[in-house]
Write a protein that holds these residues in place. Structure first.
Motif, PDB file in Angstrom:
ATOM      1  N   GLN A   1       0.872  -1.444  -0.100  1.00 22.27           N
ATOM      2  CA  GLN A   1       0.078   0.162  -0.089  1.00 22.27           C
ATOM      3  C   GLN A   1       0.885   1.189   0.003  1.00 22.27           C
TER       4      GLN A   1
ATOM      5  N   ASN B   1       2.574   1.656  -3.357  1.00 22.75           N
ATOM      6  CA  ASN B   1       1.397   2.131  -4.424  1.00 22.75           C
ATOM      7  C   ASN B   1       1.460   3.675  -4.270  1.00 22.75           C
TER       8      ASN B   1
ATOM      9  N   GLU C   1      -3.185   4.447  -0.233  1.00 27.21           N
ATOM     10  CA  GLU C   1      -3.184   4.473  -1.717  1.00 27.21           C
ATOM     11  C   GLU C   1      -3.899   5.568  -2.346  1.00 27.21           C
TER      12      GLU C   1
END
Length: 1160
Positions: A828, A831, A1138
């Motif tokens: 996460q 990203n 994210e």
């Protein structure tokens, strides 16, 4: 007398010039040529008397030589009508002459006597004076030979025979040899002067003098003398194009190291100097009296042509021009004639042998001159104009005439030559003549290819630099790129036009910018492709590449000679050991994204594969000027009963720049092997030298049509069928030299067939004898003719075929699963980092360069191909010094799994894959990595400029002081000195293992041990490791199936997890600090601090990613948000990292997080 007048005239000019010297009141700066420009202006008053003294000394020595030359006897003095024949008869009677001599012989004998007596009179009168001058030579002053080399070279005319004999007479006396090693005040010996002034006659006389010439060690001492910035005699001979360099090199056959000595200026060896000359020789049709000409060695002697006085034309300085542009320029008449005119049926009727040509003794040497700038420009343009054809495979004729037709061979070969004239690069087109300086120097001492000059370049890299840095080359490439861009049909021009017509629309403006960027990218691709092909087609560069690839050296040595570290090209393509027998065509296109091939490959090894072609597939461009296959030209369009899969592989190699393959090894023993036409199509246009296509009972006509003109060695596989053996042995088969002009060896592997051993042996022996008789008889027919140059006898060997080719593949299945929170938190966070990088106006964060040193990588795994940017293998075949296991065809799944885990964690990583050499473990199970290959892999990774090296393996030994381990230790130390972070796996044998565990125990990298996802150390892991990372039941997708997972455990898996987290943190630091690579988290110490900053507890060995990258980063974000906006109210629900936007708040939060973990 004419020679003396010329020298007196030169002397008058010299003395006249001296008398005109004007004194000046200003301070002059006198420098020593070739000695670094040493300033001596402050000694002007003291220097002037010495200068005058030196000039007077030179004039005196010149007068001594002049007097000697006048009095030196000449054979021509007794030619013609004799003025006093009675005196000759009285002084040189014929009493002591043998009886039976003719009048001419008697006259010649008397003439020789008279000349000998005249020489004795000359020596009584002048030899003492010369000896006196030789004995009183002072260091730094001119000698008689200095004066001879400098003053006699001032005449524009060539030396007379009398001058040459006079110098030869002097060198015949040992007491004058020492003068050859004396230096004048500028540091030049007489040979240095003669070579720099291109006084070839002087140099030839020295080389032809008795081998003891020179004090002490003889002539080699003279040649190796290095007293100026220009270097020794070999440097000067190369620089000034001395035509008889070969004779000079023969003098140092026992002292080859002299060719490795660098000069003082640029640390160039003679080979460095030779490769810098860009002009190629072109055929010259002018009369011999015009301009000095190059000469190729005569076939009879292999030496440059010389006339009676040694006035040979200049030897070639820089290479033979490519025959593709000058068809008459062929370095090997016999072989090219045979390959282009294979009309000889080789029968027993005694027909003409089409390859023999004239007797080599009567062949005149070819004459060349250096090409002009205009000719060179035209040649470069012609090369670039053919680049479009270079990308399209030549195809064999659709319907060749019957092989039994005598004229069918000529017609078929004519069609073949026409179809490949523009595209194929034959060896003859890029061969250098035997007397080219580069070829002579390389063959005299190949170690010169490894020498590096001041610029850090080997001779090959110096050649590349000279070619591409040349102004004419740059202008020619620019013309080509401009022309290609103007005539480029496609979206580039349309986008550009659309953008130029729109001024007020943001979308159109963006499109214009995008179109402009695409055109710039296209132009860069065209420029890079043009540069590559000019180097590929350059005869000098081609010769060095070919020599290096063929030479029996290690792969690492070849890479060092040819490429800058980190920019290596692949010189082999090996798919042996592929885990799958069916490969999608897209796999090849994906390989092209990180495989960069050399134009010549040492070998191609292919197992029995099937290529899965996609519907309406268009090949992915592998370079700037790629084209799809021509309509109807692809292998899928040809109706065949046999297979044609590998045609696509060789098409792909061609599109990626491969033109020559030294050895082809293809396993084709399946139930449905490749059709004859498919084999021809697969290899047509390539220059193949060693043929090993493993299909039983393959017809020799297939080899001829595919690669007959270039093949040197053929391996055939026989089922024992006598009809096939008779075909190979027939006049149309392998014994036909017109079809196979370069063939030297035939290996026939015979399997057990229907016949018994005795019959099979009789058949094979008869086949062997017939091939050798046809081939070897034809090379000497008629008996009075010598064997043509370059043609060798064929050796045929019959070998029982015991080889069994098999493939094994091991796959696995597992139950479903999902990533634990420890992994999810990193994913996460990564990203978010990748999304933030994409929003950066400056172009985003540079990818993290990471080397994975393991057992290779399976490039067919989904998601890995785009990450791979380079690779190298250090894993040779166990029983071969030439074959290597490819890094993209792994021996197991270990390296692939490590790469998968790293790529899951890091947002943007570029992988450099190094495959290690593995041997069976001494315990009988597992693998054992060799320290030798590990050292090479670490050095290679360092040269690639990586930031992280991941090593999920160990070397356990009680003798770390052996040579291989010391080599590995030096490589680890060098990588550490470059601030490269190294993650090393700990041993899973616990603290009680008897051996130490390297490279971790050198304490230059971080030692990683396995733990559970909760942070509990695995029981078998040593307590002394630096950190614990998840290494138990880590999930991995199974076989490209994202819904199925398998679980792996061990400290090696933990090392990959640590490598992934390290890459994420380094990526975050670059994002927060605008790509400043010199900031935090570089190297071992900084990353150790960061890992500890993420850990908790007293040991601080297990980084808590969920707490740090999840919860703590969220807190920092809310704090920064409140600082920028005091009305901010924290939401009730959790924050999705994210989906965070990249703005000043997020950037501040990221900086705060990094500051927190690096303060620990």
């Amino acid at each position: 007398m004419g020679d003396v007048k010329k020298m007196e005239k030169n002397k008058t000019k010299s003395s006249g010039g001296d008398s005109k010297t004007k004194a000046s009141g200003t301070k002059s700066k006198l420098s020593r040529p070739g000695a670094g420009g040493f300033q001596r202006s402050s000694y002007k008053d003291a220097e002037q008397p010495r200068r005058r003294e030196d000039r007077n000394e030179v004039d005196r020595l010149f007068q001594t030589l002049d007097d000697g030359l006048r009095a030196f006897p000449s054979p021509s003095a007794c030619s013609g009508a004799c003025e006093d024949p009675y005196k000759c008869d009285h002084e040189y009677g014929d009493d002591d002459l043998p009886d039976g001599l003719s009048d001419e012989a008697v006259t010649e004998q008397k003439r020789e006597k008279k000349l000998q007596h005249a020489l004795e009179d000359f020596e009584r009168a002048h030899l003492p004076n010369f000896r006196k001058e030789s004995a009183k030579q002072v260091r730094g002053r001119e000698t008689l030979l200095h004066v001879m080399a400098s003053k006699w070279s001032e005449s524009k005319d060539a030396w007379s025979p009398k001058q040459k004999r006079f110098l030869g007479w002097m060198l015949g006396h040992p007491e004058f040899h020492q003068m050859l090693e004396k230096e004048n005040e500028n540091g030049y010996t007489p040979m240095h002067l003669a070579l720099s002034k291109k006084l070839d006659e002087f140099v030839n006389c020295v080389l032809e003098a008795p081998r003891g010439t020179g004090s002490g060690g003889g002539i080699i001492n003279v040649l190796r003398r290095d007293s100026t910035s220009a270097g020794n005699c070999f440097h000067l001979a190369t620089k000034h194009n001395f035509p008889h360099l070969q004779a000079m090199l023969e003098m140092c056959a026992a002292n080859k190291d002299v060719l490795l000595v660098p000069n003082q200026a640029q640390k160039d060896t003679p080979l460095h100097i030779a490769v810098k000359v860009l002009e190629l020789p072109v055929p010259d049709d002018s009369p011999e009296k015009h301009a000095p000409l190059f000469q190729v060695a005569t076939p009879a002697t292999g030496q440059p042509g010389r006339d009676g006085d040694g006035d040979a034309g200049q030897d070639e300085e820089d290479g033979e021009d490519d025959t593709e542009f000058h068809p008459d320029n062929d370095a090997d008449d016999d072989e090219s004639s045979a390959s282009n005119n294979p009309t000889d049926d080789g029968g027993s009727d005694g027909g003409s042998d089409d390859g023999d040509g004239d007797d080599p003794e009567t062949i005149e040497p070819k004459r060349y001159r250096p090409e002009t700038d205009k000719e060179r420009e035209d040649r470069l343009l012609a090369t670039l104009e053919e680049l479009g054809d270079e990308t399209e495979r030549p195809r064999p004729p659709a319907s060749p005439p019957s092989p039994s037709s005598r004229y069918g061979h000529k017609e078929r070969r004519a069609d073949a030559m026409a179809s490949t004239a523009a595209a194929a690069t034959s060896p003859a087109s890029t061969d250098l003549p035997p007397t080219h300086s580069v070829r002579l120097l390389v063959e005299a001492n190949p170690d010169a290819l490894e020498m590096v000059n001041t610029n850090g370049r080997t001779p090959y890299r110096e050649r590349e630099e000279a070619l591409l840095a040349d102004g004419l080359t740059k202008r020619t490439i620019a013309r080509y790129v401009n022309y290609a861009m103007e005539n480029d049909d496609g979206s580039e021009g349309e986008v550009s036009d659309a953008g130029s017509c729109s001024t007020g629309n943001d979308g159109a403006s963006s499109a214009a910018m995008h179109g402009s960027s695409r055109r710039e990218q296209r132009a860069r691709e065209l420029e890079a492709w043009a540069q590559r092909m000019l180097v590929v087609r350059d005869p000098v560069a081609h010769y060095i590449r070919s020599f290096c690839v063929r030479e029996q050296r290690s792969r690492e040595e070849k890479m060092t000679r040819l490429y800058k570290p980190g920019r290596e090209c692949h010189i082999e393509f090996d798919l042996a050991g592929m885990p799958k027998t069916v490969v999608p065509h897209a796999y090849l296109d994906q390989l092209a994204l990180h495989l960069k091939f050399e134009s010549i490959l040492k070998y191609v090894a292919l197992p029995a594969l099937s290529i899965e072609r996609e519907q309406q597939q268009q090949p992915v461009p592998s370079h700037a000027n790629s084209r799809p296959l021509p309509p109807g030209g692809g292998p899928a369009s040809l109706p065949r009963g046999g297979s044609s899969d590998l045609v696509a592989v060789f098409d792909w190699l061609w599109r990626n720049g491969v033109r020559e393959i030294i050895k082809v090894m293809v396993v084709d023993d399946r139930e449905r092997p490749h059709a004859d036409s498919a084999i021809v199509e697969a290899l047509y246009g390539f220059q193949v030298e060693e043929w090993d296509w493993k299909r039983v009972d393959l017809c020799s006509e297939v080899i001829y049509e595919a690669a007959g003109a270039s093949v040197r060695e053929v391996s055939l596989y026989s089922s024992g069928n006598n009809a096939v053996l008779m075909g190979w042995a027939s006049p149309e088969g392998l014994g036909n030299r017109a079809k196979f002009p370069r063939l030297e060896k035939v290996n026939i592997y015979v399997r057990d067939g229907l016949e018994d051993v005795a019959v099979r042996k009789r058949n094979t022996d008869r086949c062997k004898a017939s091939i050798e008789r046809l081939r070897n008889r034809k090379t000497r027919s008629p008996p009075t003719r010598k064997k043509p140059a370059g043609v060798k006898d064929v050796k045929v060997e019959i070998i029982p075929d015991k080889n069994k080719v098999g493939l094994s593949s091991e796959f696995y299945n597992a139950v479903d699963g999902r990533d634990p929170p420890w992994l999810e938190s990193i994913q996460q966070f990564s990203n978010f980092l990748k999304a933030a990088s994409d929003q950066e106006a400056s172009g985003g964060v540079e990818p993290i360069k990471m080397a994975i040193i393991d057992d290779g990588i399976d490039a067919t795994v989904v998601g890995l191909q785009p990450k791979i940017v380079g690779g190298a293998t250090f894993c040779p075949y166990q029983h071969s010094s030439e074959l290597v296991n490819s890094y993209f065809v792994p021996s197991g799944k270990h390296g692939t799994l490590m790469a998968q885990l790293i790529c899951r964690l890091c947002p943007d990583v570029q992988l450099y894959i190094a495959r290690l050499e593995e041997l069976p473990a001494s315990t009988g199970s597992g693998r054992r990595v060799t320290a030798r290959s590990a050292a090479k892999a670490v050095n290679w990774a360092k040269n690639c400029g990586v930031s992280i090296i991941s090593m999920s393996w160990t070397i356990q030994t009680t003798t770390p002081d052996n040579a291989d381990m010391k080599s590995l230790e030096r490589a680890i130390i060098a990588a550490h000195a470059d601030n490269i972070l190294m993650l090393c796996s700990a041993s899973d044998q616990g603290a009680h293992a008897p051996e130490k565990c390297y490279p971790g125990d050198w304490n230059l990298g971080l030692r990683i041990g396995g733990a559970t996802f909760d942070g509990d150390k695995l029981t078998w892991v040593d307590n002394n490791v630096d950190f614990w990372f998840p290494g138990r039941n880590v999930p991995f997708p199974a076989d490209n199936d994202t819904k199925t997972v398998v679980y792996e455990s061990g400290s090696s898996v933990a090392t990959a997890a640590a490598s992934g987290l390290a890459a994420v943190l380094l990526y975050a630091a670059r994002l927060a600090h605008n790509n400043d690579a010199t900031t935090m988290l570089r190297g071992r110490a900084a990353m150790e601090t960061a890992f500890k900053g993420m850990a908790s507890g007293s040991d601080r060995k297990f980084p808590r990613t969920t707490e740090i990258l999840g919860k703590l980063f969220t807190e920092f974000w809310w704090t920064a948000k409140a600082k920028h906006n005091r009305t901010t109210v924290r939401g009730a629900r959790g924050l999705s990292i994210e989906t965070l936007a990249w703005d000043s708040v997020s950037k501040e939060a990221l900086k705060d997080l990094l500051t927190h973990i690096t303060r620990a």
